[in-house]
Design an enzyme around this catalytic site. Structure first.
Site, short mmCIF file in Angstrom:
data_model
loop_
_atom_site.label_atom_id
_atom_site.label_comp_id
_atom_site.label_asym_id
_atom_site.label_seq_id
_atom_site.Cartn_x
_atom_site.Cartn_y
_atom_site.Cartn_z
N LYS A 13 -2.33 5.09 -12.95
CA LYS A 13 -3.75 5.47 -13.11
C LYS A 13 -4.08 6.71 -12.28
CE LYS A 13 -5.40 1.52 -11.59
NZ LYS A 13 -4.16 0.79 -11.20
N ARG A 88 -12.84 -3.66 -11.11
CA ARG A 88 -11.72 -4.59 -10.97
C ARG A 88 -12.14 -6.03 -11.16
NH1 ARG A 88 -8.34 -0.95 -7.48
NH2 ARG A 88 -6.32 -1.89 -7.14
N ARG A 127 7.44 4.26 -3.65
CA ARG A 127 6.65 5.50 -3.66
C ARG A 127 6.18 5.93 -2.28
NH1 ARG A 127 1.11 3.65 -6.95
NH2 ARG A 127 0.23 2.43 -5.25
N ARG A 161 1.85 3.94 1.82
CA ARG A 161 0.72 3.02 1.97
C ARG A 161 1.21 1.71 2.55
NH1 ARG A 161 -2.50 3.08 -3.69
NH2 ARG A 161 -2.77 0.91 -3.02
N ARG A 172 -0.60 -8.31 -5.21
CA ARG A 172 -1.59 -7.47 -5.91
C ARG A 172 -1.51 -7.67 -7.41
NH1 ARG A 172 0.24 -2.03 -3.36
NH2 ARG A 172 -1.19 -0.97 -4.75
P1 AMP Z 1 -5.66 1.07 -5.26
O1 AMP Z 1 -5.49 2.33 -4.50
O2 AMP Z 1 -6.56 1.23 -6.46
O3 AMP Z 1 -4.35 0.40 -5.60
O4 AMP Z 1 -6.45 0.06 -4.30
C1 AMP Z 1 -5.88 -0.36 -3.08
C2 AMP Z 1 -6.63 -1.59 -2.56
O5 AMP Z 1 -8.00 -1.24 -2.34
C3 AMP Z 1 -6.68 -2.77 -3.52
O6 AMP Z 1 -5.52 -3.59 -3.43
C4 AMP Z 1 -7.93 -3.48 -3.02
O7 AMP Z 1 -7.69 -4.18 -1.82
C5 AMP Z 1 -8.86 -2.32 -2.68
N1 AMP Z 1 -9.67 -1.89 -3.85
C6 AMP Z 1 -9.61 -0.69 -4.48
N2 AMP Z 1 -10.50 -0.64 -5.48
C7 AMP Z 1 -11.13 -1.84 -5.50
C8 AMP Z 1 -12.14 -2.43 -6.32
N3 AMP Z 1 -12.66 -1.75 -7.36
N4 AMP Z 1 -12.53 -3.70 -6.04
C9 AMP Z 1 -12.02 -4.39 -5.00
N5 AMP Z 1 -11.05 -3.91 -4.20
C10 AMP Z 1 -10.61 -2.65 -4.43
#
Ligand code: AMP
Length: 218
Positions: A13, A88, A127, A161, A172
């Protein structure tokens, strides 16, 4: 044009959102990036989010909707938004519908990026990014041309990360399947859902997304 890229962690994404941002001039809105920035800044939101993110759970809808509303109020959001990692949960999806309606806008498309779970685990656990310019790499599939040196900016510092390890990735994925996957049916029922093969090469995925976007304008 308001677009959601929907898919599990590691589906690509963020990669596609950045490419589309460059090509089409829409703004990427990544809630994950915003939370990581809040953590780096040591803000209250960051302090609340850190432990939750490190274990792969979702940050509360209230916190997320707060940072999204704030970002949407900024002046550079004029030409459209590519939502990456948001919404989400069903509550976030409903709140986004209201937020857009309040701006006399609508959601134009939701693009679901489909990738097999085992591929996701491999992709995410390998990554890393350049610590200076943010260019993304992978230990196996996308190494820097010269080992230890960023192709884009020449920096020799890289970062990973904390949630990109196999255990947290599997958690996740479970969280995605339980809390986020119901959005596929939500958007399908609204007639907004388009599916692309996220296992294809990056450029092919971009083309598939562009085909969807062209179809919307026709
Ligand atoms: P991402 O970078 O999108 O993979 O997000 C990393 C982490 O941030 C996720 O595993 C969640 O803990 C938190 N996170 C990101 N976006 C959201 C969202 N829309 N709702 C809830 N938690 C989020």
């Amino acid at each position: 044009m308001n677009l959601i890229l929907l898919g599990p962690p590691g589906a690509g994404k963020g990669t596609q959102a950045k490419i589309l941002e460059e090509k089409l001039g829409y703004k990427q809105l990544s809630t994950g990036d915003m939370l990581r920035a809040a953590i780096n800044a040591g803000s209250e939101v960051g302090l609340k989010a850190k432990a939750i993110m490190d274990r792969g759970d979702l940050v509360s809808d209230d916190v997320i909707l707060g940072i999204v509303a704030e970002r949407m109020s900024k002046h550079d959001i004029t030409n459209g938004v590519i939502f990456d990692g948001f919404p989400r949960t069903p509550a976030q999806a409903e709140a986004l519908d209201k937020m857009l309606a309040g701006r006399a806008q609508k959601l134009d498309a939701v693009i679901e990026m489909k990738v097999d779970d085992e591929v996701l685990v491999k992709r995410i656990s390998g990554r890393f990014t350049c610590a200076k310019c943010g260019k993304g790499y992978h230990e196996e599939f996308a190494k820097p041309k010269v080992a230890g040196v960023c192709d884009a900016c020449g920096s020799t510092e890289f970062k990973r990360r904390p949630d990109d390890n196999e255990k947290t990735v599997r958690d996740r994925l479970q969280v995605y399947n339980k809390q986020t996957a119901p959005l596929v049916a939500y958007y399908h029922n609204k007639g907004n859902l388009h599916v692309v093969d996220g296992m294809a090469e990056i450029a092919q995925v971009t083309s598939a997304v562009e085909v969807v976007l062209k179809g919307l304008k026709a």
